[in-house]
Enzyme design. Structure first.
Site, PDB file in Angstrom:
ATOM      1  N   GLU A  56       0.805  -1.219   0.000  1.00  0.00           N
ATOM      2  CA  GLU A  56       0.000   0.000   0.000  1.00  0.00           C
ATOM      3  C   GLU A  56       0.840   1.271   0.000  1.00  0.00           C
ATOM      4  OE1 GLU A  56      -2.649  -3.268   1.290  1.00  0.00           O
ATOM      5  OE2 GLU A  56      -0.632  -2.640   1.870  1.00  0.00           O
ATOM      6  N   HIS A  76      -9.324  -5.548  11.373  1.00  0.00           N
ATOM      7  CA  HIS A  76     -10.019  -5.375  10.094  1.00  0.00           C
ATOM      8  C   HIS A  76     -11.394  -4.734  10.290  1.00  0.00           C
ATOM      9  CE1 HIS A  76      -6.956  -8.318   9.077  1.00  0.00           C
ATOM     10  NE2 HIS A  76      -7.198  -8.133   7.799  1.00  0.00           N
TER      11      HIS A  76
END
Length: 326
Positions: free
Chosen positions: A60, A129
């Site tokens: 990322e 998450h």
């Protein structure tokens, strides 16, 4: 009017903007060959090819940085994070590069780009998450932060975000990708920073954004049965916040409940509460009450998830509190 899924509305927005402007492209993990982790980009590789629908490594920080550099050089990237939990790996590029380059370059460079992907709880995915970072990014000058609650808004707001000359954080809910809603086939744009008054009432103002809008809408329906009339406001964007819409409503209803999924400290609801007490204190008939997630990492057990997240029951209780009802 036709009904399409939330994911289809997002896809249409990107397809239309990529057809309109050759400088728009999308990059991220599994956006191309796999058709998107949530099938948002399904079919886009076939239409636009690998130069404009780009699969990236699981890196990322790297591909966010490439996106920022591309935006500075005149393109309009859409950078997809598989989840905004993973954006923490790239947060230096988002905050220290994309958000600041216009100011630090004295206006010589800008970063017109969109960082998009799912945010918040999506079931039993564990604490790493299941986080909400809307308030984190909204705390950063130079960024705009969009959190749609339905397919119609998702398409109109994403098109506006892609065309915007500032970097935009566009946060979706994984639990809403299959939600259906009416979306016109003709083109439309929803301007950033303009809230949507879903329902008008007289007794209390309910404010939220993203999937929590469905919570306050259902709470308003329950409260209607008890004779309590609610103004229901969907913020749509949390930077900028449409404070004018909130103040107008509060000056009518004299009570405010804010619901959001994030943790309570330094949250969007904190900012709204401060703004309302500063600019509408004399109109309040009770203290502002907010409903947020409990101040703990989200557990895995479904019973604990239900206990910690905002829900209709907690929202109804909050409204009765500001109404001084049991």
């Amino acid at each position: 009017m036709r009904e399409i899924q939330f994911r289809e509305a997002l896809r249409e927005a990107m397809q239309e903007e990529m057809r309109r402007d050759k400088d728009v492209f999308i990059m991220g993990e599994e956006v191309a060959e796999y058709n998107g982790a949530y099938k948002v980009t399904q079919g886009m590789l076939d239409e636009f090819g690998p130069d404009r629908v780009i699969d990236t490594p699981i890196a990322e920080l790297g591909f966010a940085g490439i996106g920022v550099g591309a935006a500075m050089n005149g393109t309009r990237p859409i950078v997809e994070f598989m989840t905004f939990n993973f954006s923490l790996v790239a947060i230096d590029q988002v905050i220290n590069s994309a958000a600041k380059i216009l100011s630090m370059s004295g206006g010589q460079y800008s970063a017109p780009m969109v960082f998009r992907g799912p945010t918040g709880n999506a079931g039993q995915l564990g604490a790493q998450h299941s986080q909400n970072f809307e308030n984190w990014y909204a705390n950063t000058p130079g960024l705009k932060v969009v959190v749609p609650s339905n397919p119609y808004d998702a398409k109109g707001l994403l098109k506006a975000s892609i065309r915007d000359n500032d970097p935009v954080i566009f946060m979706e809910s994984e639990l809403m990708y299959a939600d259906k809603g009416e979306v016109p086939e003709s083109e439309y744009i929803i301007p950033l920073g303009v809230a949507n008054v879903i329902k008008e009432g007289t007794d209390v103002t309910l404010v939220s954004f993203g999937k929590m809008v469905h919570v306050i809408t259902k709470a308003a329906e329950e409260l209607e049965k008890a004779g309590i009339s609610c103004d229901v406001i969907d913020l749509r964007t949390v930077r900028p916040i449409d404070f004018d819409a909130i103040l107008k409503s509060v000056k009518k209803t004299n009570r405010l409940v804010v619901v959001e999924e994030a943790w309570p400290l330094a949250s969007i609801s904190s900012e709204i509460s401060h703004h309302v007490q500063l600019h509408a204190f004399d109109h309040l008939d009770s203290p502002v009450v907010r409903v947020a997630s409990k101040d703990v990492p989200l557990p895995y057990a479904p019973t604990l998830i239900e206990e910690i997240l905002p829900n209709v029951e907690r929202t109804v209780e909050a409204v009765k509190k500001v109404m001084y009802r049991k």
